[in-house]
Design an enzyme around this catalytic site. Structure first.
Site, PDB file in Angstrom:
ATOM      1  N   ARG A  12       0.842  -1.202   0.000  1.00 55.98           N
ATOM      2  CA  ARG A  12       0.000   0.000   0.000  1.00 55.98           C
ATOM      3  C   ARG A  12       0.884   1.261   0.000  1.00 55.98           C
ATOM      4  O   ARG A  12       0.938   2.000  -0.968  1.00 55.98           O
ATOM      5  CB  ARG A  12      -0.939  -0.014   1.225  1.00 55.98           C
ATOM      6  N   HIS A 205       4.798   3.596  12.784  1.00 57.52           N
ATOM      7  CA  HIS A 205       4.872   3.708  11.319  1.00 57.52           C
ATOM      8  C   HIS A 205       5.815   4.863  11.002  1.00 57.52           C
ATOM      9  O   HIS A 205       5.462   6.025  11.133  1.00 57.52           O
ATOM     10  CB  HIS A 205       3.452   3.978  10.796  1.00 57.52           C
ATOM     11  N   HIS A 207       8.651   6.840   8.558  1.00 59.44           N
ATOM     12  CA  HIS A 207       9.275   7.080   7.247  1.00 59.44           C
ATOM     13  C   HIS A 207      10.737   7.478   7.475  1.00 59.44           C
ATOM     14  O   HIS A 207      11.094   8.015   8.513  1.00 59.44           O
ATOM     15  CB  HIS A 207       8.501   8.146   6.465  1.00 59.44           C
ATOM     16  N   CYS A 238       5.726  10.371  -0.195  1.00 62.51           N
ATOM     17  CA  CYS A 238       4.449  10.916   0.266  1.00 62.51           C
ATOM     18  C   CYS A 238       4.005  11.975  -0.726  1.00 62.51           C
ATOM     19  O   CYS A 238       4.697  12.968  -0.915  1.00 62.51           O
ATOM     20  CB  CYS A 238       4.573  11.521   1.664  1.00 62.51           C
TER      21      CYS A 238
END
Ligand code: ZN
Length: 299
Positions: A12, A205, A207, A238
């Protein structure tokens, strides 16, 4: 030995940033490879408008085929949904769990989904009301910082979690959407969140924009989080934060945790093989770790 659940989000969060459509067969080879490597919890896709994200136009077929193929395995498969329409589509494809995103930062939420946080909470309430059997994880985007508003106050994280809890949400992801958190900030936030909501399930989560992905992930794990999200190869970006990197790479996280005595139940060599395969067939923005060395360095 402490058990950590690796939550793979590459299909995803990674794929959504790849412009060229990845054929469903290729996506499924990668997903199957991840499952064969031991991944048990996977975010498969997102049920969004194919006009907005053409890459995800095959969500329904992909979910159905993955469920059918792995019916005999104990997997936790879920998808991202932006709204009730998406949640219905995910349930219709056979999923029993979804995640949905609300930004802690009002400005980021407006930029990301063109809604105020209050409007997004109404959308979440509608999903809970219409699909009470569907498990919903609330992803808290910009938990640590916002590209527009700067560092996120922890109180804002707590108040959005309170609102989510009141709608029956029992699982939250703390998302470093643009990848600018530091390990100290992660530690402080996780500590505050766990103190206020000791009963909820938490995912981290991260990045990897500043190459602090593994350090921030470790800070979360050492602060008590046992669900770690990552994307194979660190693929991603993103769309609303130009220059931001993908998630921390799954193989980096697995390597680190296994070498430090945590149990992920992932076969590292197999994981690397899937990562290598992905890099040959999916052109995208990968974070800078190596897949060519270290095959027999971690169990
Ligand atoms: Zn993300």
């Amino acid at each position: 030995m402490k058990k950590i659940t690796l939550v793979e989000v590459g299909p995803r969060d990674g794929f959504q940033n790849v412009e060229e459509y990845i054929p469903r067969e290729i996506k499924m080879i990668i997903i199957d490879g991840l499952i064969e490597a031991g991944v048990r919890r996977l975010q498969l896709t997102s049920f969004v408008s194919p006009k907005a994200v053409p890459q995800m136009k095959d969500a329904h077929e992909l979910v159905r085929a993955t469920i059918a193929e792995h019916a005999d395995q104990d997997l936790e498969l879920f998808a991202l949904v932006p709204n009730l329409y998406g949640a219905k589509a995910a349930a219709d494809a056979g999923l029993r769990e979804v995640s949905t995103v609300i930004s802690v930062s009002e400005r980021h939420n407006l930029a990301n989904v063109k809604q105020t946080v209050a409007q997004s909470l109404q959308g979440l309430a509608a999903i809970r009301r219409e699909l009470p059997e569907l498990a919903v994880t609330l992803d808290l985007a910009t938990t640590f910082s916002c590209p527009f508003a700067g560092e996120t106050p922890i109180e804002d994280v707590l108040s959005l979690m309170k609102a989510g809890s009141e709608l029956g949400i029992r699982r939250f992801s703390l998302c470093d959407t643009i990848g600018t958190a530091t390990p100290g900030q992660v530690r402080d936030t996780v500590k505050a969140v766990r103190a206020e909501f000791p009963e909820v399930l938490l995912d981290i989560h991260i990045h990897d924009t500043r190459n602090m992905g593994t350090a921030c992930t470790l800070a979360a794990v050492e602060s008590g989080i046992t669900n770690v999200q990552a994307a194979l190869g660190g693929l991603g970006g993103c769309p609303f934060a130009p220059g931001a990197s993908g998630n921390v790479a799954t193989e980096d996280v697995v390597y680190m945790l296994e070498r430090m005595g945590y149990e992920t139940c992932i076969d590292f060599a197999r994981l690397l093989a899937v990562s290598k395969y992905q890099k040959t067939v999916v052109q995208g923005n990968y974070s800078g770790h190596q897949v060519n060395i270290g095959e027999d360095c971690a169990g």
